[in-house]
Design a protein around this motif. Structure first.
Motif, PDB file in Angstrom:
ATOM      1  N   ILE A 270       0.861  -1.184   0.000  1.00  0.00           N
ATOM      2  CA  ILE A 270       0.000   0.000   0.000  1.00  0.00           C
ATOM      3  C   ILE A 270       0.897   1.234   0.000  1.00  0.00           C
ATOM      4  N   THR A 271       0.604   2.172  -0.894  1.00  0.00           N
ATOM      5  CA  THR A 271       1.454   3.362  -0.996  1.00  0.00           C
ATOM      6  C   THR A 271       0.812   4.624  -0.428  1.00  0.00           C
ATOM      7  N   HIS A 272      -0.526   4.727  -0.491  1.00  0.00           N
ATOM      8  CA  HIS A 272      -1.179   5.962  -0.063  1.00  0.00           C
ATOM      9  C   HIS A 272      -2.508   5.668   0.625  1.00  0.00           C
ATOM     10  N   PHE A 273      -2.854   6.548   1.555  1.00  0.00           N
ATOM     11  CA  PHE A 273      -4.173   6.537   2.200  1.00  0.00           C
ATOM     12  C   PHE A 273      -4.872   7.846   1.877  1.00  0.00           C
ATOM     13  N   PHE A 274      -6.178   7.760   1.587  1.00  0.00           N
ATOM     14  CA  PHE A 274      -6.973   8.944   1.265  1.00  0.00           C
ATOM     15  C   PHE A 274      -8.150   9.019   2.236  1.00  0.00           C
ATOM     16  N   ALA A 275      -8.139  10.046   3.065  1.00  0.00           N
ATOM     17  CA  ALA A 275      -9.152  10.194   4.114  1.00  0.00           C
ATOM     18  C   ALA A 275     -10.505  10.587   3.523  1.00  0.00           C
ATOM     19  N   PRO A 276     -11.580  10.318   4.235  1.00  0.00           N
ATOM     20  CA  PRO A 276     -12.898  10.762   3.775  1.00  0.00           C
ATOM     21  C   PRO A 276     -12.942  12.277   3.589  1.00  0.00           C
ATOM     22  N   ASN A 277     -13.625  12.712   2.526  1.00  0.00           N
ATOM     23  CA  ASN A 277     -13.829  14.140   2.287  1.00  0.00           C
ATOM     24  C   ASN A 277     -15.306  14.486   2.104  1.00  0.00           C
ATOM     25  N   PHE A 278     -16.153  13.455   2.217  1.00  0.00           N
ATOM     26  CA  PHE A 278     -17.607  13.595   2.071  1.00  0.00           C
ATOM     27  C   PHE A 278     -18.198  12.999   3.343  1.00  0.00           C
ATOM     28  N   LEU A 279     -18.414  13.864   4.325  1.00  0.00           N
ATOM     29  CA  LEU A 279     -18.608  13.387   5.697  1.00  0.00           C
ATOM     30  C   LEU A 279     -20.080  13.262   6.100  1.00  0.00           C
ATOM     31  N   PRO A 280     -20.361  12.412   7.102  1.00  0.00           N
ATOM     32  CA  PRO A 280     -21.725  12.279   7.616  1.00  0.00           C
ATOM     33  C   PRO A 280     -22.214  13.596   8.210  1.00  0.00           C
ATOM     34  N   PRO A 281     -23.546  13.733   8.356  1.00  0.00           N
ATOM     35  CA  PRO A 281     -24.611  12.762   8.056  1.00  0.00           C
ATOM     36  C   PRO A 281     -24.940  12.737   6.567  1.00  0.00           C
ATOM     37  N   TYR A 282     -25.628  11.647   6.159  1.00  0.00           N
ATOM     38  CA  TYR A 282     -25.943  11.468   4.750  1.00  0.00           C
ATOM     39  C   TYR A 282     -27.445  11.524   4.470  1.00  0.00           C
ATOM     40  N   ASP A 283     -28.200  12.120   5.395  1.00  0.00           N
ATOM     41  CA  ASP A 283     -29.646  12.211   5.195  1.00  0.00           C
ATOM     42  C   ASP A 283     -30.121  13.634   4.893  1.00  0.00           C
ATOM     43  N   THR A 284     -29.175  14.548   4.578  1.00  0.00           N
ATOM     44  CA  THR A 284     -29.593  15.874   4.125  1.00  0.00           C
ATOM     45  C   THR A 284     -29.999  15.761   2.653  1.00  0.00           C
ATOM     46  N   LYS A 285     -30.841  16.665   2.208  1.00  0.00           N
ATOM     47  CA  LYS A 285     -31.344  16.616   0.830  1.00  0.00           C
ATOM     48  C   LYS A 285     -30.191  16.694  -0.179  1.00  0.00           C
ATOM     49  N   GLU A 286     -29.254  17.612   0.058  1.00  0.00           N
ATOM     50  CA  GLU A 286     -28.156  17.797  -0.888  1.00  0.00           C
ATOM     51  C   GLU A 286     -27.281  16.547  -0.989  1.00  0.00           C
ATOM     52  N   LYS A 287     -26.882  15.992   0.158  1.00  0.00           N
ATOM     53  CA  LYS A 287     -26.011  14.817   0.139  1.00  0.00           C
ATOM     54  C   LYS A 287     -26.736  13.588  -0.384  1.00  0.00           C
ATOM     55  N   ARG A 288     -27.997  13.420   0.005  1.00  0.00           N
ATOM     56  CA  ARG A 288     -28.722  12.233  -0.462  1.00  0.00           C
ATOM     57  C   ARG A 288     -28.916  12.272  -1.976  1.00  0.00           C
ATOM     58  N   GLU A 289     -29.163  13.455  -2.532  1.00  0.00           N
ATOM     59  CA  GLU A 289     -29.305  13.557  -3.984  1.00  0.00           C
ATOM     60  C   GLU A 289     -28.004  13.188  -4.690  1.00  0.00           C
ATOM     61  N   ILE A 290     -26.872  13.590  -4.127  1.00  0.00           N
ATOM     62  CA  ILE A 290     -25.576  13.233  -4.713  1.00  0.00           C
ATOM     63  C   ILE A 290     -25.367  11.724  -4.658  1.00  0.00           C
ATOM     64  N   ILE A 291     -25.646  11.137  -3.503  1.00  0.00           N
ATOM     65  CA  ILE A 291     -25.460   9.692  -3.334  1.00  0.00           C
ATOM     66  C   ILE A 291     -26.344   8.915  -4.310  1.00  0.00           C
ATOM     67  N   LEU A 292     -27.612   9.260  -4.350  1.00  0.00           N
ATOM     68  CA  LEU A 292     -28.546   8.521  -5.195  1.00  0.00           C
ATOM     69  C   LEU A 292     -28.221   8.681  -6.681  1.00  0.00           C
ATOM     70  N   SER A 293     -27.669   9.826  -7.051  1.00  0.00           N
ATOM     71  CA  SER A 293     -27.335  10.035  -8.464  1.00  0.00           C
ATOM     72  C   SER A 293     -26.291   9.043  -8.945  1.00  0.00           C
ATOM     73  N   TYR A 294     -25.428   8.571  -8.038  1.00  0.00           N
ATOM     74  CA  TYR A 294     -24.402   7.601  -8.410  1.00  0.00           C
ATOM     75  C   TYR A 294     -24.855   6.155  -8.193  1.00  0.00           C
ATOM     76  N   LEU A 295     -25.993   5.965  -7.565  1.00  0.00           N
ATOM     77  CA  LEU A 295     -26.484   4.605  -7.324  1.00  0.00           C
ATOM     78  C   LEU A 295     -27.567   4.190  -8.309  1.00  0.00           C
ATOM     79  N   THR A 296     -27.893   5.067  -9.267  1.00  0.00           N
ATOM     80  CA  THR A 296     -28.930   4.736 -10.245  1.00  0.00           C
ATOM     81  C   THR A 296     -28.404   3.844 -11.362  1.00  0.00           C
ATOM     82  N   GLU A 297     -27.066   3.767 -11.504  1.00  0.00           N
ATOM     83  CA  GLU A 297     -26.475   3.001 -12.597  1.00  0.00           C
ATOM     84  C   GLU A 297     -25.506   1.949 -12.070  1.00  0.00           C
TER      85      GLU A 297
END
Length: 338
Positions: A270-297
């Protein structure tokens, strides 16, 4: 009950030497390689190799392996890849190797673009730029299976057991949603010829597993099912819960959330670690829309194109009260009828 057909993956059983991995552009994928972006499930153990490092304590994968060879008669010379790896003589007589437990999310191949890979610097620049949203990754093992090889590899699967609710943004997201969310972002950003994902999200436990008998195989999978049920009670768990770097030392700048991505040259490096940059909570309208947009396909690895994602329907889990009736309600009903 566990059965051979329940645990034996049927897809890919007709593999032959002419079949190659479902890379994006086969004619431009010049040299095969093992570099990938994924998760590390490595964990040091007194049963394993002394050079193993810990990157998670959520799951002790020794619980689903068979170091005493009670159920399994033989494996390939690598032996156990997880649970601390293989210690070597006198504790074991497989090839000594540290724990390399991992889940591939995107295979890169090599760090040479001329061979169909991606330059390491480009990968690091993209994953530190914020272009790829990395959530706090919490996972739940969903199955232990034998794949379609003969003899098979044993794998721990990290499936999405059901689809997300595309209407109620407050509904709980399915276990392991983060893996497809990241996978789809990576696949939409990187188009190198050697890009692919090696099947369902999984961590290989051991290769060329030969069971002592069918009954031993049944007993092994029954043991694994019991462990999976125990893990399920705790729900999805964060990895890298100790905020470790690739060498297993404390991160120089740990955050409140540290369950992110790793860049591997191969499963042992393993050469690199990348920390989370999209943090909880995930039930806000803006974040949920982003998440669902990538789960439709989802990516169709046979046609090498995107298609509408298909998900299993969430099973309704019956509670004790539902199965046995509500005794208090029954008593009240009886009282009211008098």
């Amino acid at each position: 009950a566990s059965s051979f057909y329940t645990h034996f993956r049927q897809e890919g059983n007709s593999k032959n030497a002419a079949n190659m991995p479902p890379v994006l552009k086969p004619h431009l994928s010049k040299v095969d390689g093992l570099a990938f972006i994924g998760l590390s499930l490595s964990r040091k153990s007194d049963k394993g190799h002394p050079d193993s490092v810990t990157h998670q304590t959520a799951f002790d994968l020794n619980d689903v392996i068979d170091r005493d060879y009670e159920y399994i008669a033989s494996t390939n010379d690598d032996g156990w890849l997880v649970g601390g790896g293989e210690p070597g003589p006198p504790m074991s007589y497989k090839l000594p190797a540290k724990d390399s437990a991992h889940v591939e999310i995107m295979r890169i191949g090599t760090f040479n673009p001329e061979w169909g890979g991606i330059a390491e610097k480009e990968i690091v620049d993209v994953l530190t730029s914020g272009k790829i949203l990395i959530p706090q990754i919490e996972v739940l093992p969903t199955a232990v299976v034998a794949n379609g090889d003969r003899p098979p590899e044993l794998e721990i699967r990290f499936d999405m057991p059901y689809g997300p609710d595309f209407v109620d943004i407050k509904a709980q997201l399915p276990p392991n949603w983060q893996l497809r969310f990241i996978h789809n972002q990576l696949f939409k950003h990187f188009y190198n010829p050697s890009r692919f994902c090696p099947g369902a999200f999984h961590s290989t436990i051991v290769r060329k597993a030969e069971f002592r008998s069918d009954s031993h195989m049944e007993a092994y999978f029954a043991k694994c099912d019991a462990i999976l049920k125990k893990w399920k009670l705790n729900g999805p768990r964060a990895l890298n819960d100790g905020a470790w770097d690739p060498a297993g030392k404390p991160l120089q700048k740990p955050g409140a959330y540290n369950s992110g991505l790793w860049l591997f040259t191969d499963r042992t490096k393993i050469t690199h670690f990348f920390a989370p940059n999209f943090l909880p909570p995930y039930d806000t309208k803006e974040k949920r829309e982003i998440i669902l947009s990538y789960l439709t396909e989802e990516w169709d690895e046979k046609k090498l194109e995107w298609k509408k994602a298909e998900y299993a329907v969430k099973k309704q889990e019956l509670s004790f009260m539902n199965m046995c009736g509500n005794p208090i309600g029954s008593l009240l009903g009886m009282a009211g009828s008098k």
